[in-house]
Design an enzyme around this catalytic site. Structure first.
Site, PDB file in Angstrom:
ATOM      1  N   ASN A   1       0.875  -1.168   0.000  1.00  0.00           N
ATOM      2  CA  ASN A   1       0.000   0.000   0.000  1.00  0.00           C
ATOM      3  C   ASN A   1       0.917   1.225   0.000  1.00  0.00           C
ATOM      4  O   ASN A   1       1.466   1.599   1.031  1.00  0.00           O
ATOM      5  CB  ASN A   1      -0.882  -0.035   1.256  1.00  0.00           C
ATOM      6  CG  ASN A   1      -1.851   1.117   1.327  1.00  0.00           C
ATOM      7  OD1 ASN A   1      -1.801   2.048   0.507  1.00  0.00           O
ATOM      8  ND2 ASN A   1      -2.729   1.093   2.308  1.00  0.00           N
TER       9      ASN A   1
ATOM     10  N   ARG B   1      -2.548  -2.075  -3.492  1.00  0.00           N
ATOM     11  CA  ARG B   1      -3.767  -1.294  -3.279  1.00  0.00           C
ATOM     12  C   ARG B   1      -3.709  -0.093  -4.217  1.00  0.00           C
ATOM     13  O   ARG B   1      -2.736   0.660  -4.211  1.00  0.00           O
ATOM     14  CB  ARG B   1      -3.835  -0.816  -1.835  1.00  0.00           C
ATOM     15  CG  ARG B   1      -5.036   0.069  -1.613  1.00  0.00           C
ATOM     16  CD  ARG B   1      -5.026   0.688  -0.247  1.00  0.00           C
ATOM     17  NE  ARG B   1      -6.232   1.469  -0.079  1.00  0.00           N
ATOM     18  CZ  ARG B   1      -6.305   2.587   0.616  1.00  0.00           C
ATOM     19  NH1 ARG B   1      -5.228   3.057   1.224  1.00  0.00           N
ATOM     20  NH2 ARG B   1      -7.439   3.234   0.722  1.00  0.00           N
TER      21      ARG B   1
ATOM     22  N   HIS C   1     -12.868   2.765  -0.033  1.00  0.00           N
ATOM     23  CA  HIS C   1     -12.857   1.734   1.022  1.00  0.00           C
ATOM     24  C   HIS C   1     -13.522   0.441   0.527  1.00  0.00           C
ATOM     25  O   HIS C   1     -14.006  -0.362   1.328  1.00  0.00           O
ATOM     26  CB  HIS C   1     -13.627   2.168   2.288  1.00  0.00           C
ATOM     27  CG  HIS C   1     -12.998   3.268   3.081  1.00  0.00           C
ATOM     28  ND1 HIS C   1     -13.757   4.208   3.753  1.00  0.00           N
ATOM     29  CD2 HIS C   1     -11.703   3.583   3.335  1.00  0.00           C
ATOM     30  CE1 HIS C   1     -12.956   5.051   4.382  1.00  0.00           C
ATOM     31  NE2 HIS C   1     -11.694   4.696   4.124  1.00  0.00           N
TER      32      HIS C   1
ATOM     33  N   LEU D   1     -15.771   2.945   9.912  1.00  0.00           N
ATOM     34  CA  LEU D   1     -15.496   4.177  10.667  1.00  0.00           C
ATOM     35  C   LEU D   1     -14.047   4.174  11.143  1.00  0.00           C
ATOM     36  O   LEU D   1     -13.722   3.619  12.202  1.00  0.00           O
ATOM     37  CB  LEU D   1     -16.446   4.278  11.876  1.00  0.00           C
ATOM     38  CG  LEU D   1     -17.940   4.063  11.590  1.00  0.00           C
ATOM     39  CD1 LEU D   1     -18.744   4.122  12.886  1.00  0.00           C
ATOM     40  CD2 LEU D   1     -18.458   5.096  10.594  1.00  0.00           C
ATOM     41  N   GLY D   2     -13.174   4.732  10.336  1.00  0.00           N
ATOM     42  CA  GLY D   2     -11.778   4.903  10.742  1.00  0.00           C
ATOM     43  C   GLY D   2     -11.491   6.385  10.775  1.00  0.00           C
ATOM     44  O   GLY D   2     -12.397   7.185  11.025  1.00  0.00           O
TER      45      GLY D   2
ATOM     46  N   GLY E   1     -10.667   7.973   8.041  1.00  0.00           N
ATOM     47  CA  GLY E   1     -11.619   8.162   6.936  1.00  0.00           C
ATOM     48  C   GLY E   1     -12.832   7.299   7.247  1.00  0.00           C
ATOM     49  O   GLY E   1     -12.683   6.268   7.905  1.00  0.00           O
TER      50      GLY E   1
ATOM     51  N   ARG F   1     -12.060  15.201   7.618  1.00  0.00           N
ATOM     52  CA  ARG F   1     -12.862  15.625   6.460  1.00  0.00           C
ATOM     53  C   ARG F   1     -14.286  15.964   6.894  1.00  0.00           C
ATOM     54  O   ARG F   1     -14.860  15.293   7.747  1.00  0.00           O
ATOM     55  CB  ARG F   1     -12.925  14.522   5.402  1.00  0.00           C
ATOM     56  CG  ARG F   1     -11.583  14.151   4.823  1.00  0.00           C
ATOM     57  CD  ARG F   1     -11.765  13.203   3.624  1.00  0.00           C
ATOM     58  NE  ARG F   1     -10.503  12.576   3.287  1.00  0.00           N
ATOM     59  CZ  ARG F   1     -10.276  11.265   3.341  1.00  0.00           C
ATOM     60  NH1 ARG F   1     -11.239  10.422   3.697  1.00  0.00           N
ATOM     61  NH2 ARG F   1      -9.105  10.781   3.017  1.00  0.00           N
TER      62      ARG F   1
ATOM     63  N   ASP G   1      -8.974  11.919  17.219  1.00  0.00           N
ATOM     64  CA  ASP G   1      -8.927  10.566  17.771  1.00  0.00           C
ATOM     65  C   ASP G   1     -10.139  10.365  18.685  1.00  0.00           C
ATOM     66  O   ASP G   1     -10.311  11.092  19.665  1.00  0.00           O
ATOM     67  CB  ASP G   1      -7.618  10.372  18.550  1.00  0.00           C
ATOM     68  CG  ASP G   1      -7.415   8.904  18.918  1.00  0.00           C
ATOM     69  OD1 ASP G   1      -8.407   8.250  19.308  1.00  0.00           O
ATOM     70  OD2 ASP G   1      -6.281   8.429  18.809  1.00  0.00           O
ATOM     71  N   MET G   2     -10.957   9.381  18.333  1.00  0.00           N
ATOM     72  CA  MET G   2     -12.199   9.171  19.076  1.00  0.00           C
ATOM     73  C   MET G   2     -11.948   8.854  20.549  1.00  0.00           C
ATOM     74  O   MET G   2     -12.768   9.173  21.408  1.00  0.00           O
ATOM     75  CB  MET G   2     -13.008   8.052  18.392  1.00  0.00           C
ATOM     76  CG  MET G   2     -14.415   7.910  18.864  1.00  0.00           C
ATOM     77  SD  MET G   2     -15.389   9.451  18.855  1.00  0.00           S
ATOM     78  CE  MET G   2     -15.918   9.574  17.150  1.00  0.00           C
TER      79      MET G   2
ATOM     80  N   GLU H   1      -8.177  -5.414   5.185  1.00  0.00           N
ATOM     81  CA  GLU H   1      -7.990  -5.055   3.776  1.00  0.00           C
ATOM     82  C   GLU H   1      -6.804  -5.783   3.152  1.00  0.00           C
ATOM     83  O   GLU H   1      -6.838  -6.155   1.995  1.00  0.00           O
ATOM     84  CB  GLU H   1      -7.817  -3.534   3.660  1.00  0.00           C
ATOM     85  CG  GLU H   1      -9.140  -2.811   3.891  1.00  0.00           C
ATOM     86  CD  GLU H   1      -8.990  -1.320   4.153  1.00  0.00           C
ATOM     87  OE1 GLU H   1      -8.702  -0.954   5.308  1.00  0.00           O
ATOM     88  OE2 GLU H   1      -9.151  -0.537   3.215  1.00  0.00           O
TER      89      GLU H   1
HETATM   90  P1  AMP Z   1      -8.323   3.548  11.124  1.00  0.00           P
HETATM   91  O1  AMP Z   1      -8.308   4.678  10.141  1.00  0.00           O
HETATM   92  O2  AMP Z   1      -9.282   2.457  10.779  1.00  0.00           O
HETATM   93  O3  AMP Z   1      -6.945   3.045  11.473  1.00  0.00           O
HETATM   94  O4  AMP Z   1      -8.895   4.176  12.496  1.00  0.00           O
HETATM   95  C1  AMP Z   1      -8.157   5.118  13.216  1.00  0.00           C
HETATM   96  C2  AMP Z   1      -9.047   5.768  14.249  1.00  0.00           C
HETATM   97  O5  AMP Z   1      -9.632   4.773  15.093  1.00  0.00           O
HETATM   98  C3  AMP Z   1      -8.297   6.663  15.235  1.00  0.00           C
HETATM   99  O6  AMP Z   1      -8.180   7.970  14.719  1.00  0.00           O
HETATM  100  C4  AMP Z   1      -9.169   6.628  16.443  1.00  0.00           C
HETATM  101  O7  AMP Z   1     -10.103   7.697  16.360  1.00  0.00           O
HETATM  102  C5  AMP Z   1      -9.957   5.358  16.340  1.00  0.00           C
HETATM  103  N1  AMP Z   1      -9.662   4.405  17.421  1.00  0.00           N
HETATM  104  C6  AMP Z   1      -8.655   3.512  17.490  1.00  0.00           C
HETATM  105  N2  AMP Z   1      -8.712   2.819  18.649  1.00  0.00           N
HETATM  106  C7  AMP Z   1      -9.785   3.288  19.331  1.00  0.00           C
HETATM  107  C8  AMP Z   1     -10.376   2.994  20.593  1.00  0.00           C
HETATM  108  N3  AMP Z   1      -9.886   2.068  21.403  1.00  0.00           N
HETATM  109  N4  AMP Z   1     -11.479   3.699  20.942  1.00  0.00           N
HETATM  110  C9  AMP Z   1     -11.988   4.636  20.134  1.00  0.00           C
HETATM  111  N5  AMP Z   1     -11.483   4.954  18.944  1.00  0.00           N
HETATM  112  C10 AMP Z   1     -10.387   4.302  18.549  1.00  0.00           C
END
Ligand code: AMP
Length: 406
Positions: free
Chosen positions: A10, A94, A183, A212-213, A215, A244, A285-286, A387
């Site tokens: 990737n 990818r 995605h 839900l990442g 992105g 975004r 960051d959630m 992925e």
């Molecule tokens: P991804 O793009 O799929 O790698 O997701 C990244 C995002 O996942 C990060 O910016 C976080 O907001 C969220 N994340 C990762 N671990 C946790 C967790 N334990 N609780 C809540 N959000 C999380």
């Protein structure tokens, strides 16, 4: 085919993520990441997975993608096999944008490369980097089958009613303006895995997938085929994301240009990099947002509420698009880990047959699992996405087929 090993690459503009998989049992042999390519402080982190060995990290100048792949090859050679090994069956790349043209994973040749290049105007951030990775890997291993797996491919089954914007048809076609979705590799994998979790064939179920990442995108999948997705011409449309904005009135852009005096590039940066959660509350960051919410931070609460409001609207919209829904599946960093997001997104949707069991929702794990009560009409599931495995599976299936048909 003598080997079942597939390297997944990737390639970003200054990074390369990789995994080496053995497709005889879908096991992962190694994974790693090269970052900050072209800087003095490039970093390579390599984790041998089949031996359970320690991660190795190296920092120093890595001038370009060619040097990056050679460094990756050297690391791989230490514990399994390098890029030059005859044991390698194929490389799966990818590729973000495959336009309307690429509906399937495709063995890369010069014509395919030219077509991916032709799509740069609709994917200026991603396709050039993907192309660099492909060209570098082909130069290192011209004899090896290399396969492009497109983020857009799964969405090419969308009907015109979902894929077209309601703008002048001639203008749209001339500039290839339509909804492509992204995605797709994740939506394909997760919708299939969700059917598996329900003990059904993908052709028998309708699934809403919420990826839900950082992105984020939603998709409506009917009988294994995508019928709508929330991202559009670019990954900017749809859900509220880490940085975004997702959906907004397009006139916001004219307003910012005319009244705010902003340039197109400034608005692009605002909407792609400084909006969404980070624009609303300063954090994307959630985990951090939830921590702030728990402390009573109103700005973080509002950001969370806007995020959930949009998510709920898409669940409702895709429920209506599908007519009947068998499952809603949460995936990616937020979807897999943030129980509070899952709870809030589904809350109040009991009339649609949707509910979350708080105890099941609180359980953590890396396997697909149901979080809805046994009595619920519609399953709600957490389905970790993979992925790299999906890219390797599609690559291996294609290369295997080609070998057989030769
Ligand atoms: P991804 O793009 O799929 O790698 O997701 C990244 C995002 O996942 C990060 O910016 C976080 O907001 C969220 N994340 C990762 N671990 C946790 C967790 N334990 N609780 C809540 N959000 C999380």
């Amino acid at each position: 085919m003598t080997s079942s090993r597939v390297l997944v690459l990737n390639s970003g503009s200054s990074s390369v993520k990789y995994q080496l998989l053995d497709m005889s049992d879908s096991s992962r042999l190694a994974a790693g990441l090269v970052e900050r390519i072209g800087e003095e402080t490039s970093r390579l982190r390599h984790t041998p997975l089949h031996t359970g060995g320690e991660s190795r990290e190296w920092t120093g100048p890595i001038a370009d993608h060619d040097a990056a792949l050679k460094a990756v090859s050297a690391e791989l050679a230490k514990d399994c096999l390098g890029l030059d090994s005859p044991e390698l069956a194929a490389i799966g790349h990818r590729v973000v944008h495959g336009g309307k043209h690429f509906t399937q994973p495709t063995v890369i040749d010069d014509t395919v490369l030219a077509e991916i290049e032709r799509l740069i105007p609709v994917a200026p951030l991603h396709n050039p980097a993907n192309l660099t990775g492909i060209r570098t890997a082909r130069a290192l291993r011209p004899d090896l089958p290399q396969v492009a797996v497109f983020d857009t491919a799964f969405h090419t089954t969308m009907p015109e009613s979902a894929a077209r914007y309601a703008i002048d048809v001639e203008t749209a076609d001339r500039h290839r303006v339509r909804r492509y979705g992204f995605h797709g590799t994740s939506h394909a994998y997760v919708s299939r895995a969700t059917a598996g979790l329900l003990g059904k064939d993908p052709s028998e179920v309708n699934v809403i997938v919420l990826h839900l990442g950082n992105g984020a995108s939603a998709s409506a999948v009917r009988g294994g085929r995508c019928v709508d997705t929330s991202m559009g011409l670019t990954p900017l449309e749809g859900l509220v994301m880490g940085t975004r904005s997702g959906d907004l009135d397009p006139a916001v852009i004219f307003h910012l240009a005319r009244v705010g005096g902003m340039s197109t590039d400034e608005i692009d940066t605002l909407l792609n990099k400084k909006s969404g959660l980070i624009g609303l509350c300063g954090d994307n960051d959630m985990r951090e947002i939830r921590r702030r919410v728990d402390e009573g931070d109103e700005q973080a609460q509002l950001a969370f509420d806007i995020y959930i409001h949009r998510l709920k609207k898409y669940i409702g919209a895709y429920y209506a698009v599908l007519g009947t829904v068998d499952a809603v599946a949460f995936t990616a960093g937020v979807g897999e880990n943030a129980a509070a997001v899952r709870q809030a997104a589904i809350a109040g949707l009991e009339e649609l047959g949707l509910a979350v069991d708080d105890e099941l929702n609180a359980v953590r794990g890396d396997r697909p699992r149901l979080i809805s009560p046994g009595t619920a009409r519609v399953a709600v599931a957490v389905v970790p996405t993979d992925e790299e495995l999906e890219i390797a599976t599609q690559t291996y299936a294609l290369v295997g087929k080609n070998v057989k048909s030769n």
